[in-house]
Design an enzyme around this catalytic site. Structure first.
Site, PDB file in Angstrom:
ATOM      1  CG  PHE A 148      -1.881   1.198   1.173  1.00 14.86           C
ATOM      2  CD1 PHE A 148      -3.035   1.143   0.402  1.00 14.86           C
ATOM      3  CD2 PHE A 148      -1.610   2.362   1.869  1.00 14.86           C
ATOM      4  CE1 PHE A 148      -3.903   2.232   0.326  1.00 14.86           C
ATOM      5  CE2 PHE A 148      -2.477   3.459   1.806  1.00 14.86           C
ATOM      6  CZ  PHE A 148      -3.631   3.393   1.038  1.00 14.86           C
ATOM      7  CG  ASP A 233       5.709   3.794   1.657  1.00 16.06           C
ATOM      8  OD1 ASP A 233       5.749   4.318   2.788  1.00 16.06           O
ATOM      9  OD2 ASP A 233       4.668   3.720   0.982  1.00 16.06           O
ATOM     10  CE  LYS A 262       0.082   5.314   7.680  1.00 18.84           C
ATOM     11  NZ  LYS A 262      -1.323   5.538   7.987  1.00 18.84           N
TER      12      LYS A 262
HETATM   13  C1  PLP Z   1       3.186   2.398   3.756  1.00 16.70           C
HETATM   14  C2  PLP Z   1       2.216   3.497   3.429  1.00 16.70           C
HETATM   15  N1  PLP Z   1       2.470   4.309   2.394  1.00 16.70           N
HETATM   16  C3  PLP Z   1       1.653   5.321   2.087  1.00 16.70           C
HETATM   17  C4  PLP Z   1       0.488   5.556   2.787  1.00 16.70           C
HETATM   18  C5  PLP Z   1      -0.420   6.694   2.408  1.00 16.70           C
HETATM   19  O1  PLP Z   1      -0.349   7.701   3.355  1.00 16.70           O
HETATM   20  P1  PLP Z   1      -1.474   8.835   3.431  1.00 16.70           P
HETATM   21  O2  PLP Z   1      -2.737   8.172   3.874  1.00 16.70           O
HETATM   22  O3  PLP Z   1      -0.934   9.823   4.424  1.00 16.70           O
HETATM   23  O4  PLP Z   1      -1.592   9.420   2.067  1.00 16.70           O
HETATM   24  C6  PLP Z   1       0.180   4.726   3.868  1.00 16.70           C
HETATM   25  C7  PLP Z   1      -1.065   4.918   4.626  1.00 16.70           C
HETATM   26  O5  PLP Z   1      -1.552   4.033   5.287  1.00 16.70           O
HETATM   27  C8  PLP Z   1       1.062   3.668   4.194  1.00 16.70           C
HETATM   28  O6  PLP Z   1       0.812   2.829   5.216  1.00 16.70           O
END
Ligand code: PLP
Length: 407
Positions: A148, A233, A262
């Site tokens: 994700f 990520d 986050k």
């Molecule tokens: C690993 C990862 N990347 C990207 C995102 C996307 O972040 P945002 O919801 O702040 O756009 C998330 C959100 O859960 C995530 O867990």
């Protein structure tokens, strides 16, 4: 009707139905506790999806934000400000970049950090082959099934969850999909045509699934051999969640591009894209931007998060309380419990049946907020300040929660 239900009803009448209607309306928080609109108290073991690193209403964040909003709330990217520069300096210090050309771009969310990373990859490669062709632009990305990376068109294009991705295609990014954690498939997928491997150090939304030992080192090596960039990520795994500042540090590798969000802002919206080496300086003037990104208030909050984690040795707390929480969950030995995955304060209680929604409902009824991250996995990502006693409250209640959920 309760206050919480009344608010939920109003929500349903005016909000787009993309989230469904959440089960509870929250009104305030303090430390690891939150209260709903009717005054019921809960132990928050999900922290706004791994965000509220210092819990709720932490005095360091309250003071930093209050001070900054009273001084200067916003500058846009037309002007430099101290909290932004200091935060970038702090992050590069924690990443031990030793002045190796690493640079930071600030934005407002995880998806935006990944958008920046995708553009940065293309710019870095294009910069390297300038004068030859624009071939760099459509070289494929390698991404993991079950991953994700966000909901915007770029970040969604590399998100390995078909039900949320395919309704929104076509996308402008070519992707080679690989099963997460399989070194042999990885080695075949990463050839010299590949622009970048885009990976989470542990699948977060995929169910807190760590890769096998040595996998991240193998990914680094495959990228080096193929001339591909490695984008990690760490939006969910970063800022202490696993007990290290960043999960990749535990794996002993350095990515070319790192994305954060986050926990960084402790509840204030901020994301960051860090480029190392050539990727640090690949974006030229005018190549990318954000009006709000790296806003002084969000940067002040993030500095308070980093300072507090460091000053109070919160990483040690994450390791100790995380280990106790995992052991306490395992020790229930309940028939609905298959085991525990994850590290630090980032765990999944894996079930023997698809009962995670029922577990979360039973937990909520007993005053605990947890998250059904997968049908058979319940995620715990509490504030990093969770105490042993608070972890113990949950593990003591867990057998009854599981028994109710099993029925
Ligand atoms: C690993 C990862 N990347 C990207 C995102 C996307 O972040 P945002 O919801 O702040 O756009 C998330 C959100 O859960 C995530 O867990």
């Amino acid at each position: 009707m309760s206050e919480s239900d009344a608010l939920r009803e109003r929500f349903e009448a005016v909000m787009m139905p993309n989230y469904g209607t959440p089960p509870l309306a929250l009104a305030r928080g303090e430390g690891c506790r939150v209260w709903d609109a009717d005054g019921n108290q809960y132990l928050d073991l999900i922290a706004g999806i791994a965000v509220s690193a210092l819990g709720h209403a932490h005095p360091a964040i309250v003071d930093a934000v209050t001070d900054q909003v009273g001084k200067l709330a916003h500058t846009s990217n037309l002007f430099v400000h101290e909290p932004g520069v200091r935060l970038a300096e702090r992050l590069l210090g924690l990443l031990n970049t030793d002045g190796g050309g690493a640079r930071v771009f600030f934005c407002n969310s995880g998806a935006e950090a990944n958008e920046a990373a995708i553009k940065l990859v293309r710019r870095t490669l294009k910069t390297e082959i300038v004068g030859r062709s624009v071939r760099g632009t459509d070289r494929p990305f390698v991404a993991a099934i079950g991953s994700f990376h966000g909901r915007t068109m770029g970040s969604l294009s590399i998100t390995g969850k078909e039900p949320i991705r395919t309704p929104f295609g076509p996308f402008g990014v070519n992707v080679r999909w690989i099963p997460y954690g399989d070194e042999a498939v990885l080695a075949r997928a990463v050839d010299e045509d590949v622009a970048a491997v885009f990976l989470e150090p542990t699948l977060g939304e995929g169910g807190v699934v760590p890769p096998p030992e040595g996998y991240l080192r193998a990914v680094r090596q495959a990228c080096d051999e193929a001339g591909a960039l490695l984008v990690l990520d760490e939006i969910q795994s970063g800022i202490g969640r696993t007990g290290a500042w960043f999960a990749h540090q535990e794996a002993g590798i350095t990515p070319d591009v790192l994305t954060l969000a986050k926990g960084l802002g402790g509840g204030l919206p901020i994301g960051a894209c860090v480029g190392f080496g050539a990727a640090g300086t690949a974006l030229g003037k005018g190549d990318h931007g954000s009006t709000f990104g790296g806003n002084p208030i969000a940067c002040a909050a993030a500095l308070a998060v980093l300072d507090t984690i460091e000053q109070q040795d919160i990483l040690a707390n994450v390791k100790a309380v995380g280990a106790a929480l995992a052991a306490g969950i395992e020790a229930t030995g309940h028939p609905l419990l298959k085991g525990v995955r994850g590290s630090g304060l980032w765990l999944a209680a894996v079930l023997t049946a698809d009962r995670s929604a029922a577990v979360c409902a039973a937990a909520q009824a007993r005053g605990f907020l947890v998250n059904p991250v997968q049908p058979d996995a319940v995620r715990l990502a509490p504030p990093l300040i969770l105490s042993q006693a608070e972890a113990g409250e949950f593990t003591a209640a867990l057998p009854e929660i599981l028994t109710e959920a099993q029925a």
